[in-house]
Design a protein around this motif. Structure first.
Motif, PDB file in Angstrom:
ATOM      1  N   ILE A   1       0.830  -1.201   0.000  1.00 22.29           N
ATOM      2  CA  ILE A   1       0.000   0.000   0.000  1.00 22.29           C
ATOM      3  C   ILE A   1       0.867   1.255   0.000  1.00 22.29           C
ATOM      4  O   ILE A   1       0.590   2.225  -0.729  1.00 22.29           O
ATOM      5  N   ILE A   2       1.925   1.266   0.808  1.00 18.37           N
ATOM      6  CA  ILE A   2       2.813   2.428   0.839  1.00 18.37           C
ATOM      7  C   ILE A   2       3.485   2.641  -0.519  1.00 18.37           C
ATOM      8  O   ILE A   2       3.622   3.769  -0.998  1.00 18.37           O
ATOM      9  N   GLU A   3       3.900   1.551  -1.135  1.00 17.31           N
ATOM     10  CA  GLU A   3       4.496   1.641  -2.473  1.00 17.31           C
ATOM     11  C   GLU A   3       3.493   2.235  -3.461  1.00 17.31           C
ATOM     12  O   GLU A   3       3.831   3.131  -4.251  1.00 17.31           O
ATOM     13  N   ALA A   4       2.250   1.751  -3.421  1.00 18.87           N
ATOM     14  CA  ALA A   4       1.212   2.284  -4.306  1.00 18.87           C
ATOM     15  C   ALA A   4       0.911   3.739  -3.977  1.00 18.87           C
ATOM     16  O   ALA A   4       0.739   4.576  -4.883  1.00 18.87           O
ATOM     17  N   ARG A   5       0.838   4.066  -2.688  1.00 15.32           N
ATOM     18  CA  ARG A   5       0.574   5.443  -2.265  1.00 15.32           C
ATOM     19  C   ARG A   5       1.614   6.393  -2.834  1.00 15.32           C
ATOM     20  O   ARG A   5       1.283   7.465  -3.359  1.00 15.32           O
ATOM     21  N   ASP A   6       2.881   6.008  -2.743  1.00 17.68           N
ATOM     22  CA  ASP A   6       3.957   6.862  -3.256  1.00 17.68           C
ATOM     23  C   ASP A   6       3.808   7.099  -4.748  1.00 17.68           C
ATOM     24  O   ASP A   6       4.028   8.216  -5.247  1.00 17.68           O
ATOM     25  N   ARG A   7       3.427   6.059  -5.485  1.00 18.99           N
ATOM     26  CA  ARG A   7       3.300   6.205  -6.939  1.00 18.99           C
ATOM     27  C   ARG A   7       2.083   7.060  -7.296  1.00 18.99           C
ATOM     28  O   ARG A   7       2.124   7.845  -8.255  1.00 18.99           O
ATOM     29  N   LEU A   8       1.000   6.920  -6.547  1.00 17.53           N
ATOM     30  CA  LEU A   8      -0.177   7.745  -6.809  1.00 17.53           C
ATOM     31  C   LEU A   8       0.121   9.218  -6.548  1.00 17.53           C
ATOM     32  O   LEU A   8      -0.295  10.095  -7.319  1.00 17.53           O
ATOM     33  N   ILE A   9       0.840   9.492  -5.483  1.00 22.09           N
ATOM     34  CA  ILE A   9       1.217  10.881  -5.182  1.00 22.09           C
ATOM     35  C   ILE A   9       2.139  11.424  -6.274  1.00 22.09           C
ATOM     36  O   ILE A   9       1.976  12.565  -6.741  1.00 22.09           O
ATOM     37  N   ALA A  10       3.104  10.609  -6.706  1.00 22.35           N
ATOM     38  CA  ALA A  10       4.031  11.038  -7.757  1.00 22.35           C
ATOM     39  C   ALA A  10       3.295  11.334  -9.055  1.00 22.35           C
ATOM     40  O   ALA A  10       3.739  12.172  -9.859  1.00 22.35           O
ATOM     41  N   ALA A  11       2.151  10.664  -9.256  1.00 27.78           N
ATOM     42  CA  ALA A  11       1.364  10.876 -10.470  1.00 27.78           C
ATOM     43  C   ALA A  11       0.437  12.082 -10.366  1.00 27.78           C
ATOM     44  O   ALA A  11      -0.314  12.372 -11.299  1.00 27.78           O
TER      45      ALA A  11
END
Length: 338
Positions: A201-211
């Motif tokens: 989830i943290i990995e996905a969260r970081d990518r969503l924020i970066a997007a």
């Protein structure tokens, strides 16, 4: 709540009708294998659901819990955006449709498309949707698609990805999260409430924020998670009522279980801010309530609410794990549906 919207009871009734006659031994064997995959002991990048018996066992074992976990995440999205309503929804790796049932229970209008690479799961999902009597579910489209690096998602208002990332290779996980960020106005990702599930989830969260998306829940901010890696993990709990069929397949005796899950909700629009989120079950003591909080300034802290706090103390006694703190006032909008 409109009576045509699905509930946990509606789902259990549909499951019982479709799974009646499944040999218990066959179901138990399939459940054992599925539990191993669900807990991450036998990761795979191939479909877990191979035939009708696998799918039936999965539906009985996982659908009620997945439904409640996703419903909790969607409740957080509705709180963060009380006036927003999706017109379209894509359920990626939706299998038999538990997340789609939760979405249909949150809003009446979304046109849902379920994508999964296991045709037996899609078939059972169609059957369950047809048995639901819910117009939104009965109108859903069920499409076979390989959930991997080459998945192309059409533009949609809402994407749900529930209990899917563990089934993918790291490269496929990255590609999928990036695809959801490009396609959706709101993304809801749910994983098991384990250290590994939280890490995904943290990995996905970081990518969503970066997007370019903004975290709407559970975090009260889009900055770095304040939890030191390896020391703890952020997760929540949803109460799941068990039917007799559910207890038989899972081998349990209690009429309920608590589903632990981790999740992230991120949006293209600005969500309603919260000051803090309750990250553990509140501890109610004589004359006081202890709350573990993640706050908007990136800090983890404990709040002690006592009787001298008056109305806030009464609210704290009724507050639940995962809720925003302090309690939010409901917007005075007739269109909010709250």
């Amino acid at each position: 709540m409109n009576v045509t919207l699905p509930t946990a009871e509606t789902l259990r009734a549909a499951l019982a009708g479709l799974l009646d006659g499944l040999p218990p031994k066959q179901a138990a064997q399939a459940v054992d294998r599925l539990i191993a995959n669900y807990r991450g002991t036998t990761p795979t990048d191939a479909p877990l659901l191979r035939d009708r018996s696998d799918v039936a066992a999965y539906a009985a074992y996982r659908m009620p819990a997945t439904f409640e976990a996703v419903r909790s995440a969607l409740d957080a999205l509705r709180d963060a955006a009380p006036d927003w309503e999706p017109a379209t929804h894509t359920d990626v790796g939706g299998g038999t449709g538990a997340a789609s049932w939760a979405v249909a229970g949150a809003w009446e209008g979304p046109r849902t498309t379920v994508l999964d690479w296991a045709e037996p799961a899609l078939e059972l999902g169609r059957d369950l949707a047809a048995a639901s009597g819910v117009p939104g579910l009965r109108a859903a489209e069920w499409q076979r698609a390989r959930i991997g690096e080459d998945l192309a998602l059409d533009a949609t208002d809402l994407v749900t990805v529930s209990y899917v990332l563990n089934e993918l290779t790291p490269q496929a996980r990255t590609a999928l999260v990036d695809a959801t960020a490009r396609a959706a106005q709101a993304v809801v990702i749910v994983e098991p409430g384990t250290p590994d599930g939280y890490a995904r989830i943290i990995e996905a969260r970081d990518r969503l924020i970066a997007a370019g998306l903004t975290v709407a829940a559970p975090c009260p901010h889009s900055d770095a998670c304040p939890i030191e890696p390896g020391t703890d993990w952020c997760h929540f709990s949803a109460r799941v009522s068990r039917s007799s069929l559910h207890r038989k397949v899972k081998g349990g005796s209690l009429p309920y279980e608590d589903e632990k899950f981790s999740y992230v909700v991120a949006t293209r629009f600005t969500p309603r801010p919260v000051d803090a989120r309750i990250t553990r079950r509140p501890q109610i003591r004589k004359g006081q309530v202890l709350l573990e909080l993640c706050t908007r300034d990136e800090a983890l802290r404990r709040a002690t609410v006592t009787k001298r706090h008056g109305e806030l103390y009464r609210a704290a006694r009724d507050i639940d794990w995962g809720d925003a703190w302090p309690p939010q006032q409901e917007p005075e909008s007739p269109s909010s549906g709250r």
